[in-house]
Design a protein around this motif. Structure first.
Motif, short mmCIF file in Angstrom:
data_model
loop_
_atom_site.label_atom_id
_atom_site.label_comp_id
_atom_site.label_asym_id
_atom_site.label_seq_id
_atom_site.Cartn_x
_atom_site.Cartn_y
_atom_site.Cartn_z
N GLU A 103 -14.44 2.50 -1.03
CA GLU A 103 -14.40 1.04 -1.10
C GLU A 103 -13.16 0.52 -1.82
O GLU A 103 -13.05 -0.68 -2.08
CB GLU A 103 -15.66 0.52 -1.80
CG GLU A 103 -16.92 0.82 -1.02
CD GLU A 103 -18.16 0.28 -1.69
OE1 GLU A 103 -18.02 -0.53 -2.64
OE2 GLU A 103 -19.25 0.66 -1.27
N ALA A 104 -12.21 1.39 -2.13
CA ALA A 104 -11.00 0.98 -2.84
C ALA A 104 -10.05 0.25 -1.90
O ALA A 104 -9.89 0.62 -0.74
CB ALA A 104 -10.31 2.19 -3.44
N THR A 105 -9.40 -0.80 -2.41
CA THR A 105 -8.42 -1.55 -1.63
C THR A 105 -7.02 -1.00 -1.92
O THR A 105 -6.83 -0.22 -2.86
CB THR A 105 -8.48 -3.04 -1.98
OG1 THR A 105 -8.12 -3.20 -3.36
CG2 THR A 105 -9.86 -3.62 -1.74
N LYS A 106 -6.05 -1.46 -1.13
CA LYS A 106 -4.68 -1.00 -1.32
C LYS A 106 -4.14 -1.43 -2.68
O LYS A 106 -3.42 -0.68 -3.34
CB LYS A 106 -3.78 -1.53 -0.21
CG LYS A 106 -4.06 -0.89 1.13
CD LYS A 106 -3.09 -1.38 2.18
CE LYS A 106 -3.35 -0.71 3.51
NZ LYS A 106 -2.35 -1.03 4.52
N ASN A 107 -4.48 -2.65 -3.12
CA ASN A 107 -4.02 -3.12 -4.43
C ASN A 107 -4.62 -2.29 -5.56
O ASN A 107 -3.95 -2.00 -6.54
CB ASN A 107 -4.36 -4.59 -4.62
CG ASN A 107 -3.49 -5.49 -3.77
OD1 ASN A 107 -2.35 -5.14 -3.47
ND2 ASN A 107 -4.02 -6.62 -3.38
N GLN A 108 -5.89 -1.91 -5.44
CA GLN A 108 -6.52 -1.07 -6.45
C GLN A 108 -5.89 0.31 -6.49
O GLN A 108 -5.71 0.88 -7.57
CB GLN A 108 -8.02 -0.96 -6.18
CG GLN A 108 -8.79 -2.23 -6.44
CD GLN A 108 -10.23 -2.13 -6.00
OE1 GLN A 108 -10.56 -1.41 -5.07
NE2 GLN A 108 -11.10 -2.87 -6.68
N ILE A 109 -5.55 0.87 -5.34
CA ILE A 109 -4.91 2.18 -5.28
C ILE A 109 -3.53 2.12 -5.92
O ILE A 109 -3.15 3.00 -6.71
CB ILE A 109 -4.85 2.68 -3.82
CG1 ILE A 109 -6.25 2.91 -3.28
CG2 ILE A 109 -4.02 3.96 -3.72
CD1 ILE A 109 -6.32 3.12 -1.79
N LEU A 119 -14.43 -1.41 -9.28
CA LEU A 119 -13.95 -0.08 -9.63
C LEU A 119 -12.91 -0.17 -10.73
O LEU A 119 -12.05 -1.05 -10.71
CB LEU A 119 -13.31 0.60 -8.41
CG LEU A 119 -14.21 0.87 -7.21
CD1 LEU A 119 -13.38 1.36 -6.05
CD2 LEU A 119 -15.26 1.89 -7.57
N LYS A 120 -12.96 0.74 -11.68
CA LYS A 120 -11.92 0.88 -12.68
C LYS A 120 -10.82 1.77 -12.09
O LYS A 120 -11.05 2.52 -11.14
CB LYS A 120 -12.47 1.52 -13.95
CG LYS A 120 -13.65 0.77 -14.54
CD LYS A 120 -13.23 -0.59 -15.03
CE LYS A 120 -14.41 -1.29 -15.66
NZ LYS A 120 -14.31 -2.71 -15.60
N TYR A 121 -9.63 1.71 -12.66
CA TYR A 121 -8.51 2.45 -12.07
C TYR A 121 -8.74 3.96 -12.08
O TYR A 121 -8.26 4.67 -11.21
CB TYR A 121 -7.19 2.09 -12.76
CG TYR A 121 -7.01 2.66 -14.14
CD1 TYR A 121 -6.39 3.87 -14.33
CD2 TYR A 121 -7.47 1.97 -15.27
CE1 TYR A 121 -6.22 4.40 -15.59
CE2 TYR A 121 -7.30 2.49 -16.52
CZ TYR A 121 -6.68 3.70 -16.69
OH TYR A 121 -6.51 4.23 -17.94
N TYR A 122 -9.49 4.48 -13.04
CA TYR A 122 -9.73 5.92 -13.10
C TYR A 122 -10.82 6.37 -12.14
O TYR A 122 -11.01 7.56 -11.94
CB TYR A 122 -10.06 6.36 -14.53
CG TYR A 122 -11.08 5.49 -15.23
CD1 TYR A 122 -12.43 5.63 -14.99
CD2 TYR A 122 -10.67 4.49 -16.12
CE1 TYR A 122 -13.36 4.83 -15.62
CE2 TYR A 122 -11.59 3.68 -16.75
CZ TYR A 122 -12.94 3.85 -16.49
OH TYR A 122 -13.85 3.05 -17.11
N ASP A 123 -11.53 5.44 -11.50
CA ASP A 123 -12.53 5.79 -10.49
C ASP A 123 -11.96 5.76 -9.08
O ASP A 123 -12.61 6.24 -8.15
CB ASP A 123 -13.71 4.80 -10.54
CG ASP A 123 -14.52 4.92 -11.82
OD1 ASP A 123 -14.60 6.04 -12.36
OD2 ASP A 123 -15.07 3.89 -12.27
N VAL A 124 -10.78 5.21 -8.90
CA VAL A 124 -10.23 5.00 -7.57
C VAL A 124 -9.73 6.30 -6.96
O VAL A 124 -10.10 6.67 -5.85
CB VAL A 124 -9.10 3.94 -7.60
CG1 VAL A 124 -8.41 3.85 -6.26
CG2 VAL A 124 -9.66 2.60 -8.01
#
Length: 99
Positions: free
Chosen positions: A35-41, A4-9
């Motif tokens: 499916e986003a993780t805490k670090n991605q968020i 995932l890219k940051y703008y899709d999260v």
């Protein structure tokens, strides 16, 4: 793990009475990709909103509700919700300021 890219999260902000009351403690609620993780968020919030620094992220997986339409039974889609706590010296998120 999802690519995932940051703008899709972050999908959308969640505006409820409870989430508006927690904004005084610099806690913001978002609907996020399942499916986003805490670090991605954390990365997505810091990149999308300038001047913000995330202290911690709490996530909740919400199962789909069972729905009926006559004889047919189905389920709605699963969702994920994230509560983002900002640091004390962090800037506020502007999309919530006009509410």
């Amino acid at each position: 793990m999802a690519d995932l890219k940051y703008y899709d999260v972050i999908l959308k902000p969640i505006v409820t009475e409870k989430s508006m009351n927690s904004m005084s403690e610099k806690k913001y609620t978002f609907a996020v990709h399942p499916e986003a993780t805490k670090n991605q968020i954390k990365e997505a919030v810091e990149k999308m909103f300038a001047g913000t620094k995330v202290a911690k992220v709490n996530t909740m997986n919400l199962e789909g509700k069972t729905r009926r339409r006559g004889y047919q039974v189905g389920k709605t889609a699963k969702t994920k919700k994230a509560i983002v706590q900002l640091t004390e010296d962090s800037a506020d998120i502007e999309i919530f300021s006009g509410l």
